[in-house]
Design an enzyme around this catalytic site. Structure first.
Site, PDB file in Angstrom:
ATOM      1  N   LYS A  48      -2.568  -1.501  -9.250  1.00 17.67           N
ATOM      2  CA  LYS A  48      -2.523  -0.370  -8.298  1.00 17.67           C
ATOM      3  C   LYS A  48      -3.804   0.436  -8.495  1.00 17.67           C
ATOM      4  CE  LYS A  48       0.239   3.702  -7.295  1.00 17.67           C
ATOM      5  NZ  LYS A  48       1.550   4.328  -7.446  1.00 17.67           N
ATOM      6  N   GLU A 101      -3.740   1.397  -3.223  1.00 15.29           N
ATOM      7  CA  GLU A 101      -3.662   0.032  -2.708  1.00 15.29           C
ATOM      8  C   GLU A 101      -3.131  -0.824  -3.847  1.00 15.29           C
ATOM      9  OE1 GLU A 101      -4.358  -1.016   0.305  1.00 15.29           O
ATOM     10  OE2 GLU A 101      -5.492   0.651   1.176  1.00 15.29           O
ATOM     11  N   ASP A 140      13.227  10.701  -7.397  1.00 13.62           N
ATOM     12  CA  ASP A 140      12.760  10.129  -6.124  1.00 13.62           C
ATOM     13  C   ASP A 140      13.153   8.655  -6.026  1.00 13.62           C
ATOM     14  OD1 ASP A 140      11.538  10.316  -3.668  1.00 13.62           O
ATOM     15  OD2 ASP A 140       9.525   9.915  -4.415  1.00 13.62           O
ATOM     16  N   GLU A 152       0.829  -1.199   0.000  1.00 17.39           N
ATOM     17  CA  GLU A 152       0.000   0.000   0.000  1.00 17.39           C
ATOM     18  C   GLU A 152       0.858   1.241   0.000  1.00 17.39           C
ATOM     19  OE1 GLU A 152      -2.315  -0.652   3.553  1.00 17.39           O
ATOM     20  OE2 GLU A 152      -0.810   0.292   4.826  1.00 17.39           O
TER      21      GLU A 152
HETATM   22  N1  LIG Z   1       4.756  -3.208 -10.033  1.00 16.63           N
HETATM   23  C1  LIG Z   1       4.908  -3.593  -8.783  1.00 16.63           C
HETATM   24  N2  LIG Z   1       5.390  -4.806  -8.485  1.00 16.63           N
HETATM   25  C2  LIG Z   1       5.538  -5.228  -7.217  1.00 16.63           C
HETATM   26  N3  LIG Z   1       5.234  -4.456  -6.161  1.00 16.63           N
HETATM   27  C3  LIG Z   1       4.770  -3.221  -6.377  1.00 16.63           C
HETATM   28  C4  LIG Z   1       4.581  -2.715  -7.700  1.00 16.63           C
HETATM   29  N4  LIG Z   1       4.104  -1.458  -7.608  1.00 16.63           N
HETATM   30  C5  LIG Z   1       3.999  -1.193  -6.313  1.00 16.63           C
HETATM   31  N5  LIG Z   1       4.380  -2.236  -5.560  1.00 16.63           N
HETATM   32  C6  LIG Z   1       4.413  -2.332  -4.104  1.00 16.63           C
HETATM   33  O1  LIG Z   1       3.329  -1.582  -3.558  1.00 16.63           O
HETATM   34  C7  LIG Z   1       3.818  -0.560  -2.715  1.00 16.63           C
HETATM   35  C8  LIG Z   1       3.029   0.724  -2.932  1.00 16.63           C
HETATM   36  O2  LIG Z   1       3.162   1.124  -4.276  1.00 16.63           O
HETATM   37  P1  LIG Z   1       3.471   2.621  -4.675  1.00 16.63           P
HETATM   38  O3  LIG Z   1       4.657   3.123  -3.917  1.00 16.63           O
HETATM   39  O4  LIG Z   1       3.549   2.686  -6.155  1.00 16.63           O
HETATM   40  O5  LIG Z   1       2.124   3.309  -4.173  1.00 16.63           O
HETATM   41  P2  LIG Z   1       1.859   4.841  -3.994  1.00 16.63           P
HETATM   42  O6  LIG Z   1       0.430   5.030  -3.623  1.00 16.63           O
HETATM   43  O7  LIG Z   1       2.406   5.563  -5.189  1.00 16.63           O
HETATM   44  O8  LIG Z   1       2.744   5.162  -2.764  1.00 16.63           O
HETATM   45  P3  LIG Z   1       3.140   6.576  -2.295  1.00 16.63           P
HETATM   46  O9  LIG Z   1       2.314   7.577  -3.033  1.00 16.63           O
HETATM   47  O10 LIG Z   1       2.884   6.536  -0.830  1.00 16.63           O
HETATM   48  O11 LIG Z   1       4.619   6.617  -2.655  1.00 16.63           O
HETATM   49  C9  LIG Z   1       5.290  -0.371  -3.075  1.00 16.63           C
HETATM   50  O12 LIG Z   1       6.014  -0.063  -1.926  1.00 16.63           O
HETATM   51  C10 LIG Z   1       5.701  -1.700  -3.646  1.00 16.63           C
HETATM   52  O13 LIG Z   1       6.254  -2.508  -2.647  1.00 16.63           O
END
Ligand SMILES: Nc1ncnc2c1ncn2[C@@H]1O[C@H](COP(=O)(O)OP(=O)(O)OP(=O)(O)O)[C@@H](O)[C@H]1O
Length: 618
Positions: free
Chosen positions: A329, A319, A467, A314
């Site tokens: 996602k 999520e 980042d 998450e």
């Molecule tokens: N393509 C993927 N393959 C495997 N795991 C993933 C992938 N994309 C995201 N994740 C997992 O899900 C978690 C959350 O994804 P992500 O960081 O993209 O969400 P977010 O909502 O953009 O987070 P934030 O905005 O808080 O940085 C990541 O820390 C990662 O571990």
């Protein structure tokens, strides 16, 4: 719509645009800023109005800062300093958060897996110590006070322009969507318009540019006009071509075809003259190749039996679920309620994010491309959905919550009309923080893959990630020992030692699509620069601020090198893998040399990588 009756109208529009917008006809890509929404705003504006919100009138954003976010994914409260800067609203009532867990890994990633060699299981104390550990060199070199803080973004006009910039990108997004969505059913005539160059030559009605806003009052109008002018230009071309060949068959039918297609995209209400570009949602839909939102289940059931869906992780906004062999996602958008304490992202913000992801996808395609690599996570599909959270997702969310104690709000409260953007992504593996590297070869492999990917994206799109902390580098193992990439036409092979890396999270990234510069104006988020002194990630944001002089739309590939420096530090200080003191010396001297480079491309030719790279003779 008859051609003759339109010509005068077109001419009027053209004349008007030229009159008010002649200054816009240069061919430079326009910068489009994505701004974080402030949290303390009492309520989100209506979707159709917020584009005109002058950003200078907004209170400072208080979103969870990115460096906090990355840590927070592993333990949001592990760094005490946040207490003083984080005035985010508290989470929704009814859920008591437990105290921070000992391993600083509140989301349960990488728990309990001892490193293969020199085992040093992560723990909170160690992490705390890490943030204190700053050697003399780093203190000198890595804690600059910003010397040149640009003021232009603080001026009203610039802010107003930035605030309305997203308006200007909508049609291009819509246009681009056609190219990205093979299943899109736009009319063929419209697709010809899509292929019409954005900037016209001097003949005909020429000289139109799609994105031209500088003054908020006239932005939307002139944007409409330039869009219409582009359609006109296409029609005029058709007319001229057909007249020259003696078959003057450019018909009302063609015009109706265009108009129908435009209407189909919900961009027009009654006629092309009523095109309404004030709502970015239809543009987002069109970009995703849809005329209406899907349901979550419709999309997800294409990838697996819904009962097999499990939550994977998450973030603040999204999520992440494992759906078959892919990752989904899910980002709620446009709603009035806060999610995880944050105001929901708006359609136009997602429009920029999906454009960026899609642009990077282009690096994967063509074997004959001048620049190609597979380092950036592949976006397999983009969908807009609407409806409450599906029960299968709620079940997966609750299962994960039971084991990992989610920091996010329970998703059961989403209303019937909740909108989401669904990113279907390649599964990239585990993030660097939780991944256990075996040895120095794997470490070198990680670095060479990151540096080559950045170099390729720099060359193709002036890309800067901005980042690249250890939560945004995913790793997995496979049987492959070599990977090919192409940099400026030169095909290269790199040795992977069976490790594959993927870079994710482009929220802060800068990219030049050829049409636009998409970037995040980090000056709008002062908390990014207030991380603890000595914290490698926080120091990297501060160094980026110095390098960019706080003007974030500019091209500063040195920022990529700053993140490479950060990664070397992290590997030396935070990761355990089998290594000798010679290996450590090699990494330290790489670090010193990196300090001299101004781009990932320069860094790629550092001697550290030379025995990992091989040029392919063609
Ligand atoms: N393509 C993927 N393959 C495997 N795991 C993933 C992938 N994309 C995201 N994740 C997992 O899900 C978690 C959350 O994804 P992500 O960081 O993209 O969400 P977010 O909502 O953009 O987070 P934030 O905005 O808080 O940085 C990541 O820390 C990662 O571990």
């Amino acid at each position: 719509m008859s051609r003759s009756s339109n010509r005068d109208l077109w001419s009027e529009l053209v004349a008007e645009e030229e009159g008010e917008g002649g200054r816009h006809h240069n061919q430079q890509p326009q910068a489009i800023y994505r701004r974080r929404l402030p949290q303390s705003r009492p309520e989100p504006p209506p979707a159709s109005l917020h584009l005109n919100r002058p950003s200078f009138a907004l209170p400072p954003p208080v979103k969870r800062v990115s460096w906090n976010r990355s840590l927070s994914t592993r333990g949001r409260v592990s760094i005490a300093v946040f207490a003083s800067v984080d005035d985010r609203p508290q989470k929704r009532e009814g859920k008591q958060k437990p105290p921070p867990r000992g391993n600083g890994n509140a989301k349960g990633k990488g728990k309990g897996k001892p490193p293969v060699h020199r085992p040093q299981p992560p723990n909170f104390e160690k992490e705390r110590e890490y943030f204190k550990e700053v050697d003399a060199f780093d203190l000198l070199e890595e804690s600059p006070s910003p010397k040149h803080i640009s003021t232009w973004v603080a001026t009203n006009e610039a802010d107003a322009a930035a605030a309305v910039q997203p308006v200007s990108s909508r049609l291009p997004n819509w246009l681009i969507s056609h190219n990205f969505n093979s299943d899109s059913n736009l009319s063929t005539t419209l697709s010809k318009i899509l292929e019409t160059p954005a900037v016209r030559s001097a003949n005909g009605v020429g000289g139109f540019k799609l994105k031209t806003p500088e003054k908020s009052a006239s932005n939307i109008r002139s944007y409409k006009h330039s869009t219409l002018a582009r359609i006109h230009a296409y029609l005029e071309d058709q007319f001229v071509a057909q007249t020259d060949s003696g078959e003057e068959t450019m018909s009302d039918e063609g015009c109706r075809d265009i108009e129908a297609a435009v209407k189909k995209l919900s961009l027009a209400s009654t006629s092309s003259l009523d095109l309404d570009f004030t709502d970015p949602f239809p543009a987002l839909l069109a970009y995703c190749g849809q005329s209406a939102p899907s349901t979550l289940l419709d999309v997800l059931s294409k990838y697996c039996d819904p009962k097999d869906i499990v939550k994977l992780g998450e973030g603040t906004y999204g999520e992440v679920f494992k759906v078959g062999n892919t990752v989904c996602k899910l980002v709620p958008i446009d709603g009035d309620s806060r999610v995880n304490g944050e105001i929901q992202k708006r359609s136009e913000e997602l429009l920029e994010e999906v454009r960026l992801s899609k642009t990077l996808n282009a690096l994967r395609g063509d074997a004959a491309a001048q620049n190609a690599c597979t380092t950036f996570i592949e976006t397999l599909e983009l969908r807009v959905c609407q409806g409450p959270y599906d029960p299968v997702l709620i079940r997966a969310w609750e299962d994960w919550d039971e084991q990992n104690d989610s920091e996010n709000d329970h998703p059961k409260g989403f209303p019937e009309k909740q909108r989401y953007v669904v990113f279907i992504l390649e599964h990239g593996g585990k993030d660097l923080e939780s991944f256990v590297l075996k040895n120095f070869d794997e470490t070198r492999s990680l670095l060479v893959q990151v540096v080559s990917g950045l170099a390729v994206a720099e060359a193709a799109f002036e890309f800067e990630h901005r980042d690249l902390h250890w939560g945004n580098v995913l790793l997995s193992r496979n049987d492959c020992t070599k990977v090919q990439f192409t940099l400026e036409g030169k095909k290269m092979i790199l040795r992977t030692f069976g490790l594959s890396i993927s870079i994710i999270d482009f929220t802060l990234s800068r990219i030049c699509t050829g049409q636009d510069i998409l970037c995040f104006d980090m000056s709008s988020d002062p908390y990014l620069f207030k991380g603890p002194k000595g914290d490698k990630q926080a120091e990297t944001y501060r160094k980026m601020k110095e390098v960019t002089q706080d003007i974030w739309e500019g091209s500063h590939p040195r920022t990529n090198v700053l993140w490479l420096l950060y990664l070397v530090d992290i590997l030396l200080l935070k990761k355990s893998f089998e290594r000798s003191s010679k290996h450590e010396r090699e990494m330290r001297s790489l670090k010193k040399r990196l300090d001299q480079y101004n781009s990932a491309k320069e860094a790629l030719f550092d001697p550290f990588f030379s025995d990992l790279l091989e040029e392919v003779n063609t």
